[in-house]
Structure formats: C-alpha cells, structure tokens
Write a protein that holds these residues in place. Sequence first.
Motif, mmCIF file in Angstrom:
data_model
loop_
_atom_site.group_PDB
_atom_site.id
_atom_site.type_symbol
_atom_site.label_atom_id
_atom_site.label_comp_id
_atom_site.label_asym_id
_atom_site.label_seq_id
_atom_site.Cartn_x
_atom_site.Cartn_y
_atom_site.Cartn_z
ATOM 1 N N SER A 131 117.398 53.910 44.542
ATOM 2 C CA SER A 131 117.150 52.823 43.589
ATOM 3 C C SER A 131 118.328 52.651 42.639
ATOM 4 N N LEU A 132 118.912 53.766 42.201
ATOM 5 C CA LEU A 132 120.080 53.679 41.323
ATOM 6 C C LEU A 132 121.241 52.976 42.019
ATOM 7 N N LYS A 133 121.474 53.295 43.293
ATOM 8 C CA LYS A 133 122.570 52.665 44.010
ATOM 9 C C LYS A 133 122.317 51.170 44.205
ATOM 10 N N MET A 161 107.884 43.517 19.830
ATOM 11 C CA MET A 161 108.169 43.448 21.261
ATOM 12 C C MET A 161 107.526 44.636 21.969
ATOM 13 N N PRO A 162 106.964 44.455 23.156
ATOM 14 C CA PRO A 162 106.384 45.576 23.899
ATOM 15 C C PRO A 162 107.427 46.653 24.192
ATOM 16 N N LEU A 163 106.946 47.902 24.257
ATOM 17 C CA LEU A 163 107.865 49.016 24.422
ATOM 18 C C LEU A 163 108.604 48.945 25.758
ATOM 19 N N GLY A 164 107.901 48.516 26.810
ATOM 20 C CA GLY A 164 108.566 48.409 28.105
ATOM 21 C C GLY A 164 109.694 47.400 28.092
ATOM 22 N N ASN A 212 119.557 51.134 33.090
ATOM 23 C CA ASN A 212 118.689 50.113 33.665
ATOM 24 C C ASN A 212 117.482 50.745 34.355
ATOM 25 N N PHE A 213 117.702 51.827 35.069
ATOM 26 C CA PHE A 213 116.595 52.478 35.753
ATOM 27 C C PHE A 213 115.624 53.107 34.755
ATOM 28 N N PHE A 214 116.154 53.657 33.662
ATOM 29 C CA PHE A 214 115.275 54.205 32.618
ATOM 30 C C PHE A 214 114.377 53.107 32.057
ATOM 31 N N GLY A 215 114.961 51.936 31.780
ATOM 32 C CA GLY A 215 114.146 50.835 31.277
ATOM 33 C C GLY A 215 113.129 50.349 32.285
ATOM 34 N N ILE A 216 113.513 50.329 33.581
ATOM 35 C CA ILE A 216 112.583 49.885 34.618
ATOM 36 C C ILE A 216 111.406 50.847 34.742
ATOM 37 N N VAL A 217 111.678 52.147 34.688
ATOM 38 C CA VAL A 217 110.597 53.138 34.795
ATOM 39 C C VAL A 217 109.608 52.978 33.651
#
Length: 324
Positions: A65-67, A200-203, A219-224
């Motif tokens: 996913s990161l790649k 604003m929502p935390l996600g 970006n992946f941290f925010g998506i999770v």
Amino acid sequence: MNMQALALAFMATVAVGGLAWVFLYPQLSGEKKAEERRSSIARPEPKIRSADRAQRSKRDQVETSLKEVEARNKEKSKVPLGIRITQAGLDWSEQKFLVISGILGLFAFAMTVMFGGGLLAGAGLAFAAGFGLPRWVLGFLKKRREDAFLKALPDAVDVVVRGIKAGLPLFDSLKVVAADAPEPLRSEFNAIIETQTIGMPLGEACARLYERMPLPEANFFGIVIAIQQKSGGNLSEALGNLSKVLRDRKKMKEKIQAMSMEAKASAGIIGSLPPIVMLLVYMSTPDYISLLWTHETGRLMLAGCVVWMSCGIFVMKKMINFDF
C-alpha cells in the motif's frame, strides 16, 4: 596470403559461432527457462508457522500500500509555491519569498556588471540567484524536515499504539505525541489536534497531514486513522504493522546508503578532478589555459566540456541513486 586469409576467416567464424552457442542458444532453445522451471519445482519451501505467515502477509500488504501511494503521489501535478513554503517549515508568505528572490537576483546582476562580467553573464547569474537558489533552498529545507519527520514517526506511532492498548482514546494518545515528540513531528500533531478542536473530524484532520508533509508514510497514517474512524477495526494492530514497515524501510535505506557510499565517493572524485586540474594549471601557467576563455575556439571547447561533464555527473547520479 590466401591461406592466411582463409585461416583468419575460419577462426573468426568459429569464435562467432562459439559466442552464439554460449549466449544465444540457451535463450532460443528454451533450455534456460526449463532449468529455471526445474529449479523452482525442486526448491523446497521453508516451513512457516501460520501465525508468522499471517503476520508477514499483513506487513506485505502495508508495504504494498505504501508503494502504491508513493507511485500515485509521483504522478500528481506541480505543487504551488505557497504549499512548498509551508512544507519547508517557513512561515513566509508568497510575496515575501518573491521579494527576497528578486533582491537576490538584482544583487547578483549588479555585482556581476560591477566586476566587468557583462550583461549576458549578469543576466545568467541573476536568474540563478533569483530563481534557482531560493527554490533549491526550499527543496533542501523540505528534504531535511521530511527526514526528521520520518526519523521520529515510528516512535510516535508506537506511543499511539501503547496508548490505545492501555485504554486511552486516540485523541489523547495524539496529545501525548504532540507534547513529547521532537520537531517537526510536534508541530504536525499539534496541527492535527487544533484542526480537530475547531470541529473537523479526527480522521479528516489526520488525512490532511499529507498536505503539509508529502510523504507516503504520512499519507498512509492518515488513511489508517480515517478508515478506522469510519468503519472501525483493530487500530492498534494496523498502526503496529505500520511501525514495523517504517522501521524496515529505514533499515533498508541506511543499508543502501552504506553500500553506495563507495560509488558516491568515486563519483565525487571523478567529477571534481577536471576543475581542480584546471585551477592548478591556471595557478602554475595561466597563459597556457587562459586560451579557453579568451579565444573563440577555446570558449566553444569549454562549453562542450561543461556539457559533457554535466551529462557524466547526471549519469553517475542516476547510477548510484537507488529506489526501494
């Protein structure tokens, strides 16, 4: 004489045939593919426990996913100047940045003309000082800030995971990171907390981290976080896998840097030899080398040398930079 020619032709034919037999015959006959297929079938698979297999599968999914995120980010359009200033960690406005760039360009032009460099040279140096230098500084500050962020991000994710496992809410765990983490991680997490505080929502607040820190890991941290806020799930396990992937990527990056240091040192020595030799020759016999910039042919040769040296340095840079 004819016998010698025939003997040479025969030997050349035998040599070409031998090379074709060694290199081309395995490819055309399919023998190499058959050998690879036999090796793949005969190779015994290592025994892996089901728990280890599941853990490795999850980590592979996170890394894949990161790649994918990184590949999509490379396809995006050019970043505006205001966002680049923010990503570099500066609180300047676009007008201030442009005014400083203009002052640097005018100063370079005035100094070049004052010392007899000519209008053309002054225009070139003014463009380099007013357009190239400020943007290079922005890129340097951005890269340094991103490296500091990536260095502290795995520890921050581990703090969040431990807080969640201990029973703390996600928002309180982020507050702990914002209070104790080093810069620039502290500022970024404080921005998340402030954005969530105003409604604003935390996600969504975590997803906006990528705008200020354009890294696939951010970006992946925010998506999770965003997915967990919408659909639920084991957030501590997902963030734990993310932390392991971040540490593995860091180890791989350091290993690649260590393996490529010899090539980088060789490239630096090779690239610096021509100007050093030119300087030493000018110090010893200036009349001998001054023809390069006083004669028309010498200027043409010097320009050609600069072009070819630039091409060589670019090729060496491409050869010693590794993506993983």
